[in-house]
Design a protein around this motif. Structure first.
Motif, PDB file in Angstrom:
ATOM      1  N   UNK A  34      39.974  28.803  29.412  1.00  7.35           N
ATOM      2  CA  UNK A  34      39.943  29.895  28.514  1.00  7.35           C
ATOM      3  C   UNK A  34      39.039  31.086  28.877  1.00  7.35           C
ATOM      4  N   UNK A  35      38.572  30.835  30.378  1.00 10.94           N
ATOM      5  CA  UNK A  35      37.600  32.009  30.553  1.00 10.94           C
ATOM      6  C   UNK A  35      38.507  32.963  31.368  1.00 10.94           C
ATOM      7  N   UNK A  36      37.749  34.233  31.570  1.00 13.90           N
ATOM      8  CA  UNK A  36      38.475  35.116  32.380  1.00 13.90           C
ATOM      9  C   UNK A  36      38.138  34.797  34.023  1.00 13.90           C
ATOM     10  N   UNK A  37      39.129  35.149  34.749  1.00 14.06           N
ATOM     11  CA  UNK A  37      39.131  34.834  35.977  1.00 14.06           C
ATOM     12  C   UNK A  37      40.123  35.922  36.617  1.00 14.06           C
ATOM     13  N   UNK A  38      40.261  35.619  38.209  1.00 11.37           N
ATOM     14  CA  UNK A  38      41.001  36.424  38.948  1.00 11.37           C
ATOM     15  C   UNK A  38      42.010  35.749  39.860  1.00 11.37           C
ATOM     16  N   UNK A  39      43.122  36.429  40.125  1.00 10.97           N
ATOM     17  CA  UNK A  39      44.048  35.514  40.991  1.00 10.97           C
ATOM     18  C   UNK A  39      44.846  36.395  41.748  1.00 10.97           C
ATOM     19  N   UNK A  40      45.744  35.971  42.580  1.00 13.96           N
ATOM     20  CA  UNK A  40      46.682  36.854  43.299  1.00 13.96           C
ATOM     21  C   UNK A  40      48.144  36.758  42.684  1.00 13.96           C
ATOM     22  N   UNK A  41      48.431  37.830  42.432  1.00 14.57           N
ATOM     23  CA  UNK A  41      49.915  37.780  41.511  1.00 14.57           C
ATOM     24  C   UNK A  41      50.901  37.630  42.335  1.00 14.57           C
ATOM     25  N   UNK A  42      51.747  36.431  41.949  1.00 16.70           N
ATOM     26  CA  UNK A  42      52.895  36.020  42.633  1.00 16.70           C
ATOM     27  C   UNK A  42      54.228  36.341  42.102  1.00 16.70           C
ATOM     28  N   UNK A  43      54.023  36.415  40.445  1.00 10.92           N
ATOM     29  CA  UNK A  43      55.202  37.187  39.985  1.00 10.92           C
ATOM     30  C   UNK A  43      54.880  37.699  38.709  1.00 10.92           C
ATOM     31  N   UNK A  44      55.621  38.118  37.761  1.00 10.48           N
ATOM     32  CA  UNK A  44      55.364  38.912  36.332  1.00 10.48           C
ATOM     33  C   UNK A  44      54.230  37.980  35.642  1.00 10.48           C
ATOM     34  N   UNK A  45      54.469  36.664  35.579  1.00 11.13           N
ATOM     35  CA  UNK A  45      53.674  35.833  34.609  1.00 11.13           C
ATOM     36  C   UNK A  45      52.721  34.759  35.406  1.00 11.13           C
ATOM     37  N   UNK A  46      52.503  34.710  36.685  1.00 10.29           N
ATOM     38  CA  UNK A  46      51.939  33.639  37.267  1.00 10.29           C
ATOM     39  C   UNK A  46      51.036  34.247  38.298  1.00 10.29           C
ATOM     40  N   UNK A  47      49.946  33.599  38.626  1.00 11.32           N
ATOM     41  CA  UNK A  47      49.022  34.022  39.756  1.00 11.32           C
ATOM     42  C   UNK A  47      48.380  32.792  40.279  1.00 11.32           C
ATOM     43  N   UNK A  48      47.914  33.056  41.579  1.00 14.20           N
ATOM     44  CA  UNK A  48      47.414  31.858  42.468  1.00 14.20           C
ATOM     45  C   UNK A  48      45.830  32.276  41.954  1.00 14.20           C
ATOM     46  N   UNK A  49      45.129  31.329  41.784  1.00 13.32           N
ATOM     47  CA  UNK A  49      43.741  31.573  41.177  1.00 13.32           C
ATOM     48  C   UNK A  49      42.902  31.721  42.725  1.00 13.32           C
ATOM     49  N   UNK A  50      42.127  32.740  42.673  1.00 10.51           N
ATOM     50  CA  UNK A  50      41.288  33.182  43.856  1.00 10.51           C
ATOM     51  C   UNK A  50      40.378  32.050  44.397  1.00 10.51           C
ATOM     52  N   UNK A  51      39.977  31.207  43.682  1.00 14.84           N
ATOM     53  CA  UNK A  51      39.172  29.897  43.817  1.00 14.84           C
ATOM     54  C   UNK A  51      39.723  29.249  45.014  1.00 14.84           C
ATOM     55  N   UNK A  52      41.068  29.150  44.928  1.00 10.63           N
ATOM     56  CA  UNK A  52      41.749  28.093  45.909  1.00 10.63           C
ATOM     57  C   UNK A  52      41.842  28.943  47.374  1.00 10.63           C
ATOM     58  N   UNK A  53      41.536  30.131  47.528  1.00 12.27           N
ATOM     59  CA  UNK A  53      41.653  30.696  48.712  1.00 12.27           C
ATOM     60  C   UNK A  53      40.100  30.878  49.408  1.00 12.27           C
ATOM     61  N   UNK A  54      40.281  30.679  50.819  1.00 11.93           N
ATOM     62  CA  UNK A  54      38.950  30.766  51.718  1.00 11.93           C
ATOM     63  C   UNK A  54      38.895  32.589  51.905  1.00 11.93           C
TER      64      UNK A  54
END
Length: 65
Positions: A34-54
């Motif tokens: 439930x914490x705010x985080x950041x991700x890379x947007x892959x479509x309107x409702x989904x994102x890949x979390x930044x923590x999984x990227x180098x």
């Protein structure tokens, strides 16, 4: 907080560029806890979390690119 390969703070709304020239928009997400985080947007409702990227392979797209 997340930083690109140049040490610049990454924020929602920015575009990141990988060393392989992939371009992705950063969006605000909510973690499984439930914490705010950041991700890379892959479509309107989904994102890949930044923590999984180098992030040492990613930079913020700016006018100097």
């Amino acid at each position: 907080m997340y930083y690109d390969k140049h040490g610049r703070l990454i924020k929602a709304g920015m575009v990141l560029v990988s060393d392989d020239d992939e371009k992705w928009e950063v969006c605000e997400t909510i973690s499984a806890f439930g914490d705010k985080d950041l991700g890379l947007s892959c479509n309107a409702g989904e994102a890949y979390p930044l923590w999984q990227f180098d992030l040492s392979e990613w930079s913020i797209l700016d006018d100097d690119y």
